[in-house]
Design an enzyme around this catalytic site. Sequence first.
Site, PDB file in Angstrom:
ATOM      1  CD  GLU A 120      -2.992  -1.085   0.348  1.00 44.34           C
ATOM      2  OE1 GLU A 120      -3.091  -0.097  -0.406  1.00 44.34           O
ATOM      3  OE2 GLU A 120      -3.797  -2.033   0.309  1.00 44.34           O
TER       4      GLU A 120
ATOM      5  CB  CYS B 167      -2.237   6.625   1.926  1.00 49.70           C
ATOM      6  SG  CYS B 167      -3.597   5.766   2.730  1.00 49.70           S
TER       7      CYS B 167
HETATM    8  P1  NAD Z   1       8.416   5.074   4.516  1.00 41.95           P
HETATM    9  O1  NAD Z   1       8.369   4.267   3.267  1.00 41.95           O
HETATM   10  O2  NAD Z   1       9.558   6.006   4.697  1.00 41.95           O
HETATM   11  O3  NAD Z   1       8.444   4.135   5.810  1.00 41.95           O
HETATM   12  C1  NAD Z   1       7.427   3.174   6.059  1.00 41.95           C
HETATM   13  C2  NAD Z   1       8.022   2.023   6.845  1.00 41.95           C
HETATM   14  O4  NAD Z   1       8.999   1.367   6.050  1.00 41.95           O
HETATM   15  C3  NAD Z   1       8.722   2.426   8.145  1.00 41.95           C
HETATM   16  O5  NAD Z   1       8.431   1.470   9.126  1.00 41.95           O
HETATM   17  C4  NAD Z   1      10.188   2.371   7.752  1.00 41.95           C
HETATM   18  O6  NAD Z   1      11.065   2.156   8.834  1.00 41.95           O
HETATM   19  C5  NAD Z   1      10.203   1.196   6.797  1.00 41.95           C
HETATM   20  N1  NAD Z   1      11.331   1.162   5.855  1.00 41.95           N
HETATM   21  C6  NAD Z   1      12.113   2.183   5.428  1.00 41.95           C
HETATM   22  N2  NAD Z   1      13.033   1.736   4.540  1.00 41.95           N
HETATM   23  C7  NAD Z   1      12.809   0.408   4.387  1.00 41.95           C
HETATM   24  C8  NAD Z   1      13.399  -0.610   3.568  1.00 41.95           C
HETATM   25  N3  NAD Z   1      14.403  -0.351   2.743  1.00 41.95           N
HETATM   26  N4  NAD Z   1      12.874  -1.863   3.632  1.00 41.95           N
HETATM   27  C9  NAD Z   1      11.832  -2.141   4.449  1.00 41.95           C
HETATM   28  N5  NAD Z   1      11.248  -1.218   5.245  1.00 41.95           N
HETATM   29  C10 NAD Z   1      11.726   0.038   5.219  1.00 41.95           C
HETATM   30  O7  NAD Z   1       7.017   5.821   4.589  1.00 41.95           O
HETATM   31  P2  NAD Z   1       6.504   6.873   5.674  1.00 41.95           P
HETATM   32  O8  NAD Z   1       7.217   8.171   5.457  1.00 41.95           O
HETATM   33  O9  NAD Z   1       6.533   6.242   7.019  1.00 41.95           O
HETATM   34  O10 NAD Z   1       4.963   7.038   5.253  1.00 41.95           O
HETATM   35  C11 NAD Z   1       4.511   7.955   4.319  1.00 41.95           C
HETATM   36  C12 NAD Z   1       4.181   7.297   3.007  1.00 41.95           C
HETATM   37  O11 NAD Z   1       3.303   6.200   3.226  1.00 41.95           O
HETATM   38  C13 NAD Z   1       3.427   8.208   2.052  1.00 41.95           C
HETATM   39  O12 NAD Z   1       3.953   8.072   0.752  1.00 41.95           O
HETATM   40  C14 NAD Z   1       2.006   7.692   2.086  1.00 41.95           C
HETATM   41  O13 NAD Z   1       1.229   7.996   0.961  1.00 41.95           O
HETATM   42  C15 NAD Z   1       2.233   6.239   2.277  1.00 41.95           C
HETATM   43  N6  NAD Z   1       1.032   5.606   2.845  1.00 41.95           N
HETATM   44  C16 NAD Z   1       0.289   4.802   2.035  1.00 41.95           C
HETATM   45  C17 NAD Z   1      -0.883   4.216   2.516  1.00 41.95           C
HETATM   46  C18 NAD Z   1      -1.728   3.322   1.650  1.00 41.95           C
HETATM   47  O14 NAD Z   1      -2.615   2.628   2.174  1.00 41.95           O
HETATM   48  N7  NAD Z   1      -1.522   3.275   0.347  1.00 41.95           N
HETATM   49  C19 NAD Z   1      -1.274   4.470   3.842  1.00 41.95           C
HETATM   50  C20 NAD Z   1      -0.487   5.302   4.637  1.00 41.95           C
HETATM   51  C21 NAD Z   1       0.685   5.861   4.121  1.00 41.95           C
END
Ligand code: NAD
Length: 469
Positions: A244, A278
């Site tokens: 997502e 999101c």
């Molecule tokens: P992010 O991708 O920076 O981090 C999300 C998670 O991934 C965190 O727990 C982080 O520690 C982990 N992570 C970071 N690098 C990683 C890697 N290389 N491998 C595995 N895990 C890793 O996102 P964020 O800044 O926490 O959230 C914001 C983003 O999330 C926005 O783009 C938003 O649109 C999206 N989002 C999408 C939905 C949806 O349902 N589509 C819902 C909420 C947020």
Amino acid sequence: MTTYSLMSGGEKLVTADTFSVINPSTMVTVGESPKASIEDLNSIIKEARKAFTSWSTTPYEKRQQYINQIADTLETHSQELASIITQEQGKPIGAPLGSMFEMGGAAAWTRYTASLELPVKVLQDDENGHIELHRRPIGVVASITPWNWPVMIAIWHIIPAVLAGNTVVCKPSPYTPLSTLRMIELINRVLPKGVVNSIAGGDELGAAISDHIGIDKIVFTGSTDTGKKIMSSSSKSLKNLTLELGGNDAGIVLGDCNPDEIVPGLFWGAFINNGQTCAAMKRLYVHRSIYKEICDSLTAFAKSVKMGDGFADGAELGPIQNKMQFNIVNQLVKTSIQQGGKVLLGGPLDSEESLFFPVTLIAVEKNDNALVQHEQFGPALPIIPFDTVEEAILLANDNSAGLGGSVWSNDKQAAAKIAGQMECGTVWINKHGAIQPNAPFGGIKSSGLGVEFGEEGLLANTTIQCIFS
Ligand code: NAD
């Protein structure tokens, strides 16, 4: 200060290291999160694998009962967990879309999911044979969550996975780990040992999870860039994935709308959780005949909304959750203005001393404006005029994201026709972002793979086994 723990095989796991979690409203430390090492990760995954044997064979009705007990636990502890969410995430505790609302959503999703069934399907039953389609659990599911709705998103991941018979290792965002860790500690009082485990640490821990041979599926909510990295590293062990990812939802307002009627819905569709959602509306296209009226009305409405510390009376919006996101929003607003955007309300800040960013509305003429093309994930909305419906559809689809979208009109048939031409997983008519536990939700294009929620979301936590007899 409260101590937070990882849960591994039903026991608290003490880590050698910790890291501080900051309240974005006050910049004061909320608490210390455990910081897991790779050895901790290995032992937690081992516990989850161990628990899989008995959990996957626990009768489905019994698992449903456990899930209902989790819903009870979430309800009983909603005030405590909401308070932690407000401290670490910033959203107001009592606002209509604040942290108590998040807890209400988490409990409601849990309760609804418990009511779903996974019946065996008979594909054939005749003189030539009998074929049954069974749904089997996948194994150990890793849940990796973002910082915007920490408890609700963890619940979206954990509950269908566990109901389907999988065991889970959940890693919250390093910005907001505490509410998730506490929630998992609480639900471990209800569940058998090792069914739901927690792990916390930085992004590198997420990378180690997606690389780990002991994980069978990853359900990830977060940015598109991270989703791509997870997909790439998961390919080594061919993990099942639900991704997502980022959204850049368009709202299309047709010329027959009454601005006074739709402006509150437009505002909260865009600024729910300060735009850090999101499926928030991130680009607003308005028919030129009512463009000025909508801009004026939205500006007036936005001025009436109170921003402040999440525990302050009447606060409806909090700060941006972290400095990294603050800088992204601020820079996008600055670039948008350099590219011709006109500030209707708010605007960029020079100081980064506080994470409170004013609600910002920018009138934009061109679709290639940075604030239109890139996901801001914060309280800044570009408003773009259009002349024909065909043009509006082209502009809305001219983006790599495909999460949600909305059409606003008194003519529901016309709106539904436009909805069918929008390139996204969900379209709302005369509202935006209203997700429900019974409606599958997921993105297309670069917004993700697969869906969550409803029967389809549950099935995504299973594999198919056909039995011929
Ligand atoms: P992010 O991708 O920076 O981090 C999300 C998670 O991934 C965190 O727990 C982080 O520690 C982990 N992570 C970071 N690098 C990683 C890697 N290389 N491998 C595995 N895990 C890793 O996102 P964020 O800044 O926490 O959230 C914001 C983003 O999330 C926005 O783009 C938003 O649109 C999206 N989002 C999408 C939905 C949806 O349902 N589509 C819902 C909420 C947020």
